[in-house]
Scaffold this motif. Structure first.
Motif, short mmCIF file in Angstrom:
data_model
loop_
_atom_site.label_atom_id
_atom_site.label_comp_id
_atom_site.label_asym_id
_atom_site.label_seq_id
_atom_site.Cartn_x
_atom_site.Cartn_y
_atom_site.Cartn_z
N ASP A 143 -24.85 12.99 -64.86
CA ASP A 143 -23.44 12.91 -64.29
C ASP A 143 -23.40 14.37 -63.49
O ASP A 143 -22.90 15.39 -63.82
N GLN A 144 -24.08 13.97 -62.14
CA GLN A 144 -24.12 15.20 -61.06
C GLN A 144 -22.59 15.83 -60.82
O GLN A 144 -22.42 16.83 -60.54
N GLN A 145 -22.03 14.56 -60.59
CA GLN A 145 -20.53 14.78 -60.05
C GLN A 145 -19.79 15.76 -61.16
O GLN A 145 -18.92 16.72 -60.52
N ALA A 146 -19.84 15.69 -62.32
CA ALA A 146 -19.18 16.26 -63.24
C ALA A 146 -19.50 17.93 -63.20
O ALA A 146 -18.65 19.03 -63.29
N VAL A 147 -20.90 17.93 -62.93
CA VAL A 147 -21.64 19.34 -62.88
C VAL A 147 -20.90 20.05 -61.35
O VAL A 147 -20.47 21.20 -61.38
N GLU A 148 -20.81 19.12 -60.38
CA GLU A 148 -20.20 19.78 -59.17
C GLU A 148 -19.03 20.15 -59.20
O GLU A 148 -18.62 21.19 -58.57
N ARG A 149 -18.27 19.58 -60.23
CA ARG A 149 -16.83 19.85 -60.23
C ARG A 149 -16.61 21.16 -60.96
O ARG A 149 -15.43 21.98 -61.00
#
Lengths: 21, 214
Positions: free
Chosen positions: B157-163
């Motif tokens: 979940d790259q987006q969760a990390v980005e957030r």
């Protein structure tokens, strides 16, 4: 001994420490 | 200016970064005792293990980290451990140490059986970090940003990390503007060091192989 553990093992153990807390 | 939330985040990160460090007696050993190559190797591996353990403790305190998928947490730590370790070590060569200490440390690393091909880029990195005269806030934030790199292998979940990473980048950008108003390129320079770190990470894998062989 910790020296013989791989990186992932050290990370998993250290993260587990939190779960036990 | 930082918002109140950003201030809180920053203070929390810096406290956590300072609290979680290698035990002092281990660091002292590195400076005080004389070792042969094999003992150097053992001491450095012991320190690397300790580095990873304190890194995990610091990471657990990054707001939102423990809310990530458990395997993603491991992928992020695995992907960043070496880079975070180099960042932390660079501090040793940046901070003013009693005379002779950094030379002794450098000597010990040079005599640990690692080939010059890997040692030279490492000390080049320490020098380039040293030139930035990083603040504690910048150190802690840059470490958190390194850990929260969404593109690490096996992160689902790259987006969760980005957030989680984005707010850190925003605070770092503001801190740079606040503390270095006459150096608008400071923020970009800090991020540039992250690119250098990735190269070191790559070298490190090769270095370990050659070290094990020798």
């Amino acid at each position: 001994p910790a020296n013989n553990l791989g990186l992932e093992d050290i990370i998993r153990k250290a993260l587990m420490g939190n779960l036990e807390d | 200016e930082l918002t109140r939330e950003q201030h809180t985040l920053l203070n929390f990160l810096v406290d956590s970064y300072n609290k979680h460090r290698i035990p002092q007696d281990m660091a002292k050993k590195l400076l005080q005792e004389q070792f042969n190559a094999e003992e150097n190797f053992l001491l450095l591996t012991e320190m690397a293990t300790s580095h990873v353990q304190v890194l995990v403790e610091f990471t657990k305190n990054i707001p939102g980290f423990l809310g990530l998928d458990h395997e993603d947490q491991i992928a992020l730590l695995k992907g960043s451990a070496v880079e975070a370790m180099f960042l932390r070590s660079a501090q040793v060569f940046t901070r003013k140490m009693p005379s002779g200490h950094s030379e002794l440390l450098e000597d010990r690393i040079r005599k640990s059986g690692i080939s010059d091909e890997f040692i030279t880029p490492m000390f080049n990195f320490y020098n380039s970090i040293g030139q930035l005269h990083m603040l504690q806030e910048e150190q802690a934030l840059l470490t958190a940003i390194t850990i929260l790199t969404p593109e690490r292998p096996y992160v689902k979940d790259q987006q969760a990390v980005e957030r989680l990473q984005d707010p850190m980048l925003d605070v770092l950008r503001r801190i740079c503007a606040l503390h270095h108003p006459h150096q608008p390129q400071h923020f970009a320079r800090l991020l540039g060091r992250l690119t250098e770190l990735r190269t070191l990470n790559h070298h490190h894998a090769e270095m370990l192989t050659s070290w094990r062989t020798s």
